[in-house]
Every structure is written in C-alpha cells, then in structure tokens.
Design an enzyme around this catalytic site. Structure first.
Site, PDB file in Angstrom:
ATOM      1  CG  HIS A   1      -1.891  -1.152   1.241  1.00 54.52           C
ATOM      2  ND1 HIS A   1      -1.662  -2.291   1.986  1.00 54.52           N
ATOM      3  CD2 HIS A   1      -3.060  -1.341   0.591  1.00 54.52           C
ATOM      4  CE1 HIS A   1      -2.674  -3.142   1.798  1.00 54.52           C
ATOM      5  NE2 HIS A   1      -3.534  -2.590   0.952  1.00 54.52           N
ATOM      6  CG  HIS A   2       0.722   6.024  -1.367  1.00 58.53           C
ATOM      7  ND1 HIS A   2      -0.064   7.156  -1.239  1.00 58.53           N
ATOM      8  CD2 HIS A   2       2.001   6.455  -1.491  1.00 58.53           C
ATOM      9  CE1 HIS A   2       0.714   8.221  -1.287  1.00 58.53           C
ATOM     10  NE2 HIS A   2       1.971   7.825  -1.440  1.00 58.53           N
ATOM     11  N   GLY A   3       2.386   4.631   1.193  1.00 57.19           N
ATOM     12  CA  GLY A   3       2.673   5.194   2.518  1.00 57.19           C
ATOM     13  C   GLY A   3       2.187   6.624   2.617  1.00 57.19           C
TER      14      GLY A   3
END
Ligand code: V1P
Ligand code: CA
Ligand code: ZN
Length: 406
Positions: free
Chosen positions: A200-202
């Site tokens: 997932h995108h941070g």
C-alpha cells in the site's frame, strides 16, 4: 552450534513487547497481531536473539505522541475502549464530526474514523489503547538506540503503521509511529530517507513531510484501476506525478512508484534497486527508515504482488549495504505464516546470519505460550530453559492453525 553469531562491525537492537500479540481487531478483520507471535518464535527458534540486543518496549508517552498527532486525538486514543467509546462520542465537539450515515453504508463511522461496527478498517477493540502506545513506544525506543549511537540497525516488527494522519485513523493505523520516529531522527540527522515496500501507498508519512526537504519519502505500491466498479486499491493515492507539495521546499522530495498487480521478483528488483539507488545518490541521506510491510509478498490475503521472501529480503539487504543508520519497521502482512518467515529472514539479514532449513531450537507448541505465559519476566525466555528440539515448517503450520481459531 546453530552458527548464529553477532555481526562483525555493526550492532543491531531489537524492540518488542509480547502484549501486542494478545490483541484482536475483530473476527473478520485481516490485521492479526498474532503474526508477531509467529515471528517472535521463529526468531527465537533460530537463536537470533544472540546476535542482537533485545529490549522490552514500554508505552510511548502522551507528549511524545503529540509531537505529530493532534492533542484531542491523542487524548481520545488514551481513553478509548469499546466500553468508553459511546460516552466519548457524546462529547458535543464530536457529535458534528461524525459523518451522516448513507444508505448502503456498511459501517457506521465515529470520530477520527474510528468505529465499533464489524467490518470497519479502524475498529475500537479491547486493549487497543495499550496496543497503540506499545507499538509506538517500541518504535521510539528503537529510534533512540539509533540516534544515541548505541546501534546501527534497530528493529521493531510491530511498528510501521504508515496510514495514520494527524487527527484521523486510517487503514488499520491509529498512531503514525513512523512520522514520530522521523521527527525524532531530524534532531540528529540532516536528511532522512523513508522507503516503504508495503503493497500500500505510505500516504500518512508522505503527507506529514510533503513540505519538508530534509525528509524524502519513497513508496512502492499497487496502484491503478482496481475492479469493474471503479474502486481503487487502498488508499488510492501515490501517483507517479505526486512528488511533494508544489510551491513548497518539499516539492521533489516525495517519490512514488505505482505498480500494477502481479509484479514478480525480477521486475521488483529492477525497480527497487534502480529507483532506490538513484534516490540515495541524489538525496545523500544521513539515515534511512525502511517500512517492510509483508503484504507485498505473493499469496498475501490483501496484496496483489507476486514477490518472494527472497526478493523482499534483498530489498532489506540493498538498503543495509548503504551502511547508514537504519530503522527497520513492520507494517502490513495478512498471510501470517509468510509475514513471520519474511521478518525472521530479514532479522537474519540485519545481523549477517544465514538461517538453516530446520529451526534448530524447540519452538513451544501453542499451549505453552498462549496468553501471557511469560508473565512479568523479561521479554525473551532464555533458550537454555527450553528443550532442544527441531521445528520443521510443519510445526509453524501447526501454530498457525491453532492461532487462526483464536
Ligand atoms: O478498502 C478499504 C476501505 C474500506 N472502504 C471504505 C475502502 N480498506 C482496506 C484497508 C487496507 C489497509 C492496509 C494497511 C497497511 O497498508 C498497513 C498496516 O497494510 C481494506 C481491505 C482491503 N482489501 O483493501 N479493509 C479491509 N480490507 C477489511 C476487510 C475486513 C474487515 C475490515 C477491513
Ligand atoms: Ca508502499
Ligand atoms: Zn499494506
């Protein structure tokens, strides 16, 4: 006899508190803190504790958490439990913050994106306050070991909760321990590079430092159209074009590598080493934080990548080979047995050890460590007190089966 040795030329510290394992987000929730039980027992079963300094984590303080999070949000998290939640929601200043329920909404959201409805991303569960401040305490203790020069690599597999915002929980994350760690590191290091290999995108970390040229954030993540209904893969941000807040000093200090589903080892290696190598060259960081979310592994319950533990570990090795102070954190990871295998393997990489195929020491059967079997003693029961035995992968499967029924 198992060949585990202290690394030559650098020191590793390992931070953990077994209480985080006892937590339950809810029956259907994919986040399973018992993946940390598996990880701990693999680490101990291989004898890796002899290669590091191990520390029992204590809870983070309210003031420490307020260095990033809003004071009212921190107070709320300190007090919240399934029992106190309805009362806390009645406080007038929260009644307006609760979004109205739309028809077809499956979960009812409370203040700060928290909820007691089953199916919520950020549920309010028993012991959650203790859990949140403990994983944060472990990350902060790890950070202090680094900044004080007591070690070169510090590890907290219970941390790495990259989605939490200043005053809002998101995607299973309530306190952003990563942001707190980086803020602390900025007191000592001129520039901190944050790398995120969770599928997932941070977003929470990127957002916190979007105006800040002393922190470069670099996230690799699944991104793009998700399904026929047009839903995006969570959280839906992290486009290639997003490079930090335009018109501020932070512009160009955020990097995003959006990736389609099914990426394999060879492709991931090419991307990771190419982009990370160039980022390090250009940014010249003084220290690195690596979020090692294991949901980028093939077969993850939520992830959609196809990479093996070997390649996941090679990312850690590549970053370690930069010979900069390094904070290793956990993150996502929803197929528990693979999470444990990956993080144990990466603990070995951090300490320059090679693992043997069979776990050389006895790994207690689940009855032996369920609940708080280790009571108030120091975190790790010393292995001398355990029977020597072998643990094949089948034993790990056995533990998984028992824990899955909890
Ligand atoms: O997709 C969503 C939201 C819920 N809808 C309003 C859209 N949430 C995801 C959250 C994933 C969080 C990942 C955290 C991390 O990066 C760091 C720890 O790994 C989600 C999903 C999913 N398949 O993406 N929530 C759930 N599944 C979920 C399933 C069952 C019960 C509760 C949550
Ligand atoms: Ca990522
Ligand atoms: Zn994730």
């Amino acid at each position: 006899e198992n060949g585990i040795q202290r690394p030559k030329g650098h020191k590793v510290s390992f931070h953990y508190n077994s209480h985080v394992e006892d937590m339950h987000f809810g029956k259907t929730h994919p986040m399973k803190p018992w993946r940390l039980t598996l990880t701990k027992h693999l680490v101990l079963g291989h004898g890796l504790q002899y290669a590091m300094d191990t520390y029992e984590a204590v809870s983070a303080g309210t003031d420490e958490v307020r260095k990033f999070h809003a004071p009212d949000y921190v107070d709320f998290l300190r007090q919240v439990s399934p029992k106190t939640f309805p009362e806390l929601c009645k406080i007038p200043r929260f009644t307006r913050a609760i979004p109205p329920k739309h028809e077809g909404d499956s979960v009812e959201l409370g203040p700060y994106n928290l909820s007691t409805s089953p199916g919520a991303d950020c549920p309010v569960f028993d012991g959650m306050s203790e859990y949140l401040f403990l994983y944060t305490g472990a990350t902060l203790a790890a950070t202090h070991q680094l900044t004080s020069g007591a070690c070169n690599i510090a590890i907290n597999w219970s941390g790495g909760l990259h989605h939490a915002h200043k005053a809002e929980a998101s995607g299973f994350c309530y306190i952003n321990d990563i942001v707190l760690a980086i803020l602390d590191m900025l007191r000592v290091y001129a520039r901190v590079l944050y790398i995120d290999i969770d599928v997932h995108h941070g977003d929470g970390v990127e957002e916190a430092f979007q105006r800040q040229p002393r922190v470069m954030t670099l996230s690799y993540h699944r991104y793009g159209p998700y399904d026929e209904t047009g839903h995006k893969f969570f959280p839906g941000t992290g486009d290639l074009e997003d490079i930090g807040l335009k018109g501020t000093p932070g512009e160009h200090f955020a990097l995003n590598v959006p990736i389609p589903s099914g990426i394999d080892d060879r492709q991931y290696k090419f991307l990771f080493e190419g982009v990370t190598g160039r980022a390090i060259e250009a940014f010249n960081p003084s220290a690195i934080v690596l979020q090692c979310g294991a949901d980028s592994l093939g077969g993850d319950r939520l992830g959609q990548f196809n990479i093996n533990i070997k390649q996941h570990g090679e990312c850690v090795a590549f970053v370690k080979n930069q010979h900069l102070p390094l904070l290793l954190l956990g993150g996502g990871g929803y197929t528990a047995r693979n999470v444990a295998r990956a993080w144990c393997h990466e603990t070995a990489i951090a300490t320059d050890n090679k693992l043997v195929d069979k776990v050389p020491y006895f790994v207690p059967r689940i009855e032996a460590f369920k609940g708080r079997a280790h009571g108030d003693e120091k975190m790790y029961p010393s292995f001398e007190r355990l029977h020597k035995n072998e643990c094949k992968d089948a034993d790990l499967e056995y533990m998984v089966k028992k824990l899955e029924h909890d």
